[in-house]
Write a protein that holds these residues in place. Structure first.
Motif, PDB file in Angstrom:
ATOM      1  N   LYS A  54       0.926  -0.982   0.000  1.00  0.00           N
ATOM      2  CA  LYS A  54       0.084  -0.001   0.003  1.00  0.00           C
ATOM      3  C   LYS A  54       0.938   1.451   0.074  1.00  0.00           C
ATOM      4  CE  LYS A  54      -4.302  -1.758   0.293  1.00  0.00           C
ATOM      5  NZ  LYS A  54      -5.276  -1.466  -0.963  1.00  0.00           N
ATOM      6  N   VAL A  55       1.785   1.254   0.796  1.00  0.00           N
ATOM      7  CA  VAL A  55       2.992   2.295   0.898  1.00  0.00           C
ATOM      8  C   VAL A  55       3.418   2.730  -0.662  1.00  0.00           C
ATOM      9  CG1 VAL A  55       4.888   3.193   1.732  1.00  0.00           C
ATOM     10  CG2 VAL A  55       3.435   2.318   3.401  1.00  0.00           C
ATOM     11  N   GLU A  56       4.049   1.407  -1.156  1.00  0.00           N
ATOM     12  CA  GLU A  56       4.450   1.694  -2.525  1.00  0.00           C
ATOM     13  C   GLU A  56       3.436   2.360  -3.587  1.00  0.00           C
ATOM     14  OE1 GLU A  56       7.614   1.084  -3.504  1.00  0.00           O
ATOM     15  OE2 GLU A  56       8.243   0.929  -1.392  1.00  0.00           O
ATOM     16  N   GLU A  57       2.245   1.679  -3.457  1.00  0.00           N
ATOM     17  CA  GLU A  57       1.184   2.270  -4.425  1.00  0.00           C
ATOM     18  C   GLU A  57       1.118   3.709  -4.123  1.00  0.00           C
ATOM     19  OE1 GLU A  57      -2.475  -0.100  -3.690  1.00  0.00           O
ATOM     20  OE2 GLU A  57      -1.559  -1.746  -4.185  1.00  0.00           O
ATOM     21  N   GLY A  58       0.853   4.149  -2.734  1.00  0.00           N
ATOM     22  CA  GLY A  58       0.826   5.556  -2.537  1.00  0.00           C
ATOM     23  C   GLY A  58       1.872   6.462  -3.068  1.00  0.00           C
ATOM     24  N   LEU A  59       3.223   6.031  -2.909  1.00  0.00           N
ATOM     25  CA  LEU A  59       4.185   6.483  -3.578  1.00  0.00           C
ATOM     26  C   LEU A  59       4.290   6.568  -4.962  1.00  0.00           C
ATOM     27  CD1 LEU A  59       7.101   5.183  -1.236  1.00  0.00           C
ATOM     28  CD2 LEU A  59       6.020   7.269  -1.237  1.00  0.00           C
ATOM     29  N   ASP A  61       1.506   6.693  -6.731  1.00  0.00           N
ATOM     30  CA  ASP A  61       0.566   7.692  -7.263  1.00  0.00           C
ATOM     31  C   ASP A  61       0.990   9.013  -6.858  1.00  0.00           C
ATOM     32  OD1 ASP A  61      -1.442   5.809  -7.559  1.00  0.00           O
ATOM     33  OD2 ASP A  61      -2.534   5.794  -5.511  1.00  0.00           O
ATOM     34  N   ILE A  62       1.758   9.309  -5.946  1.00  0.00           N
ATOM     35  CA  ILE A  62       2.491  10.666  -5.984  1.00  0.00           C
ATOM     36  C   ILE A  62       3.272  10.831  -7.062  1.00  0.00           C
ATOM     37  CG2 ILE A  62       3.971  12.109  -4.444  1.00  0.00           C
ATOM     38  CD1 ILE A  62       2.731  10.602  -1.986  1.00  0.00           C
ATOM     39  N   LYS A  63       4.159   9.967  -7.502  1.00  0.00           N
ATOM     40  CA  LYS A  63       5.051  10.045  -8.469  1.00  0.00           C
ATOM     41  C   LYS A  63       4.580  10.374  -9.893  1.00  0.00           C
ATOM     42  CE  LYS A  63       8.799   7.279 -10.743  1.00  0.00           C
ATOM     43  NZ  LYS A  63       9.666   6.218 -10.771  1.00  0.00           N
ATOM     44  N   VAL A  68      -5.294  14.163  -5.588  1.00  0.00           N
ATOM     45  CA  VAL A  68      -6.305  15.205  -5.624  1.00  0.00           C
ATOM     46  C   VAL A  68      -5.913  16.268  -4.651  1.00  0.00           C
ATOM     47  CG1 VAL A  68      -8.540  15.904  -5.212  1.00  0.00           C
ATOM     48  CG2 VAL A  68      -8.075  13.698  -6.117  1.00  0.00           C
ATOM     49  N   SER A  69      -5.893  17.519  -4.770  1.00  0.00           N
ATOM     50  CA  SER A  69      -5.408  18.424  -3.888  1.00  0.00           C
ATOM     51  C   SER A  69      -6.479  18.910  -2.833  1.00  0.00           C
ATOM     52  CB  SER A  69      -5.258  19.742  -4.453  1.00  0.00           C
ATOM     53  OG  SER A  69      -6.295  20.586  -4.873  1.00  0.00           O
ATOM     54  N   GLN A  70      -6.191  19.083  -1.697  1.00  0.00           N
ATOM     55  CA  GLN A  70      -7.115  19.379  -0.625  1.00  0.00           C
ATOM     56  C   GLN A  70      -8.092  20.444  -1.116  1.00  0.00           C
ATOM     57  OE1 GLN A  70      -5.443  20.966   3.053  1.00  0.00           O
ATOM     58  NE2 GLN A  70      -7.574  20.925   4.104  1.00  0.00           N
TER      59      GLN A  70
END
Length: 83
Positions: A54-59, A61-63, A68-70
């Motif tokens: 999950k952490v790798e998926e999140g990274l 997504d950021i890359k 989505v911005s706040q």
């Protein structure tokens, strides 16, 4: 004893281990990786390996800017209907 020294010691012990000890060590690692360490946003349990995924998926997504911005999220939430 630091982590590098401990790893080296364990590697040397594994090199000299018999089949019984190797099976015990393998079982310890298998159980460690199956241990629940966290929960996702929906409350589903995550094992250590699932958590790392999950952490790798999140990274990723950021890359690749799959975020989505706040500010955009707040605007989107204003269109949601109260159910």
């Amino acid at each position: 004893m630091g982590v590098p020294e401990l790893k080296q010691k364990i590697q040397m012990q594994i090199e000299n281990a018999d089949e019984r000890l190797l099976r015990i060590v393998s079982s310890v690692f298998d159980n460690y990786l199956k241990e629940i360490v966290s929960y996702d946003a929906k409350g589903n349990a995550l094992t250590l390996s699932e958590y790392h995924n999950k952490v790798e998926e999140g990274l990723e997504d950021i890359k690749y800017n799959r975020v989505v911005s706040q500010e955009n999220l707040i605007e989107e939430m204003k269109t949601w209907k109260n159910e």
